[in-house]
Design an enzyme around this catalytic site. Structure first.
Site, PDB file in Angstrom:
ATOM      1  N   ASP A 279      24.518  42.104  67.337  1.00 30.52           N
ATOM      2  CA  ASP A 279      25.019  40.737  67.212  1.00 30.52           C
ATOM      3  C   ASP A 279      23.806  39.809  67.165  1.00 30.52           C
ATOM      4  OD1 ASP A 279      27.582  41.707  67.379  1.00 30.52           O
ATOM      5  OD2 ASP A 279      27.838  41.233  69.491  1.00 30.52           O
ATOM      6  N   GLY A 366      30.385  34.760  58.229  1.00 34.37           N
ATOM      7  CA  GLY A 366      30.321  33.622  57.333  1.00 34.37           C
ATOM      8  C   GLY A 366      30.471  33.932  55.863  1.00 34.37           C
ATOM      9  N   ASP A 437      39.668  41.480  65.106  1.00 34.48           N
ATOM     10  CA  ASP A 437      39.380  41.083  66.490  1.00 34.48           C
ATOM     11  C   ASP A 437      40.684  40.739  67.213  1.00 34.48           C
ATOM     12  OD1 ASP A 437      36.502  41.183  66.202  1.00 34.48           O
ATOM     13  OD2 ASP A 437      36.660  39.347  65.033  1.00 34.48           O
ATOM     14  N   ASN A 502      37.781  46.045  66.574  1.00 32.96           N
ATOM     15  CA  ASN A 502      37.301  45.586  67.876  1.00 32.96           C
ATOM     16  C   ASN A 502      38.477  45.403  68.828  1.00 32.96           C
ATOM     17  OD1 ASN A 502      34.468  44.998  66.869  1.00 32.96           O
ATOM     18  ND2 ASN A 502      35.655  43.658  65.547  1.00 32.96           N
TER      19      ASN A 502
END
Length: 582
Positions: A279, A366, A437, A502
């Site tokens: 990350d 993004g 997520d 995730n």
């Protein structure tokens, strides 16, 4: 829309040639009757007779930087192709690619490159095709077709059949069964190599003399061919670590011995993958650092509240490659605040990492349509193209995929306009990962919600026996009215080639992957699923592989903090009887 061609990567002073087009991906070629035309793609070729130089054709359809870096790593210079004549002048020609068969043939035909390639191969000049560079040698492909190929090798390129539950694309490290003694594959027996493709060529009586190795994935397919000086491989040597570099060296160095140390454990089938995730975000001083969240919170729980700094992105990625990571994934978690095309530090991270890391690189964060402050519009395809040109092999889409899936489920219409659809149509679905997520939401009964639920292995806080997994966007900050099951099914339909799954509840907890979630999603789709969030011990990796259909498992914090080394995970998996690359 086709991505713009990349800028030249720089010419080296010191003849092999490389022709690069996109990958999805024998008789001697017939003389072509197709008319050569002036192409619109920007092609670069300067032929060379110097045996230490490789010439490259790159029209911007994928991560060619990886091939460039592998060749430079082996001590060869690179020149770029500008005309069909440069192909014919090459001493050795390397033809790699990623993307779609039809798009590649369109460019080859419109630029006159197809005729030049047929003539080059007919002359039995040294040639190495990679991935699509192998597939295009065949008569035709069923991908968005039929589409005619170069017609060098008899046969049709077909899609893997997922109707009986086979996971497609075929992504990961698999074993070769070598059927012909060639210099190219010397020292490779017993090692895994990296594949990423949805289409394959099948062995037949008509092409059997061409085949130098086969690979098994439900059925046997052609993994490499060899006839005289003509060589091609379905896998990616530039992404196959030290084994792949040795294959490239065997081709580029005529006097290479091909010697290689034997594998500690002979490769026999598709391996489960262990992925290191980084990350990446700016800290309070503006420097890009690797961080790790606790349920997505990346700031220290101290009075300073500083962003956790666990190291420099390129240094950690390089170390994980050395340690045996099968892939490295970068998540630019500042991507939703800063426009990616202006995020030059992250692009530079990719460029530098790809010079040292010869396994697949994925980047997310993004990737979406955008209009800048000056009113200029950039499509998600342009954003993704910039990442690919900077060294990414796959891109990961998060929030944008959620919105696209919601629209698709509401209307049942594929518009072709979402980032997911645009990017997969040009680069192939194997280049697109969707990151999901979700949060666990407990319910008393499956009838309580209109989403897919599972009977959980551990009851909820009020004794609930069921849960659904609500998807989020914007880094987990906003919940959406869609479940992980529904999202996974929808994005597969829209063109995703892989799912990164995730779980916010498990993130940073070190208590293991959410087996209930991973099993639900990996059983529901026919594309690979990467289990993420919660790994804290080596046993968590074997558990997720034994109890679910996950193709890979990803971890971050335990690797960054050196709590669990990658080599320890691999050794444990070997002891547990799980096929891995060692």
């Amino acid at each position: 829309m086709q991505p713009p061609p990349p800028q030249p990567q720089g010419a080296m002073a010191t003849g092999a040639a490389i022709l690069t087009v996109p990958c999805s991906a024998g008789r001697r070629p017939k003389r072509s009757s197709q008319r050569r035309g002036a192409g619109s793609a920007s092609l670069s070729v300067r032929a060379s007779s110097d045996a230490n130089t490789v010439t490259l054709l790159d029209y911007g359809a994928g991560n060619v930087r990886s091939v460039r870096n592998a060749i430079r790593h082996l001590g060869f210079g690179i020149r770029d192709v500008r005309s069909p004549e440069d192909i014919l002048a090459a001493d050795r020609l390397v033809f790699p690619g990623v993307g779609a068969f039809g798009s590649a043939m369109d460019v080859l035909n419109s630029t006159g490159m197809a005729d030049a390639l047929r003539e080059y191969v007919q002359r039995d000049r040294p040639f190495l095709g990679i991935c699509l560079g192998l597939q295009l040698l065949f008569d035709s492909s069923e991908e968005n077709g039929p589409v005619s190929g170069l017609g060098v090798i008899p046969g049709v390129v077909r899609r893997f059949d997922s109707s009986k539950g086979l996971i497609v694309p075929h992504i990961g490290w698999n074993a070769l069964e070598i059927t012909k003694d060639t210099q190219l594959l010397q020292g490779v027996d017993g090692h895994h190599v990296y594949f990423v493709h949805s289409y394959h060529a099948l062995p037949s009586d008509a092409n059997k003399d061409w085949i130098s190795s086969i690979c098994n994935y439900a059925d046997s397919f052609i993994s490499s061919i060899s006839m005289g000086n003509i060589q091609a491989v379905q896998f990616h040597p530039e992404k196959s670590g030290a084994t792949g570099l040795s294959i490239l060296k065997n081709f580029l160095s005529a006097n290479s011995s091909g010697a290689k140390a034997p594998a500690r454990r002979k490769a026999s089938k598709l391996a489960k993958r262990v992925i290191a995730c980084l990350d990446v975000r700016s800290n309070d001083n503006g420097d890009l650092v690797v961080t790790k969240g606790d349920q997505y919170d990346v700031r220290d729980h101290t009075s300073s509240k500083e962003v956790r700094n666990l190291g420099k992105p390129v240094d950690l990625a390089s170390q994980y490659y050395i340690d045996g990571a099968d892939e490295v994934s970068f998540l630019n978690i500042t991507g939703f605040r800063d426009f990616p095309l202006g995020d030059l530090p992250m692009l530079e991270v990719l460029r530098c990492a790809s010079e040292k890391v010869f396994v697949p690189l994925t980047v997310g964060g993004g990737i979406r349509d955008f209009t800048d402050a000056n009113g200029r519009y950039y499509s998600s395809l342009e954003v993704a193209s910039e990442y690919f040109r900077s060294g990414a092999d796959k891109i990961s889409i998060g929030s944008d995929a959620v919105y696209a899936a919601e629209a698709f489920l509401q209307t049942g219409v594929k518009t072709g306009k979402s980032s997911l659809e645009q990017i997969s149509s040009i680069y192939g679905n194997q280049a697109v990962v969707v990151s999901i997520d979700p949060r666990r939401v407990y319910v008393n009964s499956p009838e309580d919600v209109p989403f897919k639920t599972v009977k959980v292995s551990s009851k909820g806080p009020s004794g609930e026996e069921y849960a659904w997994y609500q998807c989020t966007v914007s880094g987990g900050r906003d919940s959406r009215p869609i479940g992980a099951y529904e999202l996974a099914k929808a994005v597969e339909e829209l063109g995703a080639g892989e799912i990164l799954l995730n779980c916010i509840d498990c993130d940073g907890q070190g208590c293991g992957f959410d087996i209930d979630l991973v099993k639900m999603v990996s059983d529901a789709v026919t594309i690979p699923v990467i289990a993420s969030s919660g790994a804290g011990a080596v046993e968590h990796f074997s558990e997720v592989f034994e109890k679910t259909n996950a193709s890979a498992a990803l971890a971050a914090g335990i690797f960054h903090r050196k709590e669990v080394p990658i080599v320890a995970v691999k050794e444990h998996l070997v002891d547990a009887g799980v096929e891995v690359r060692v």
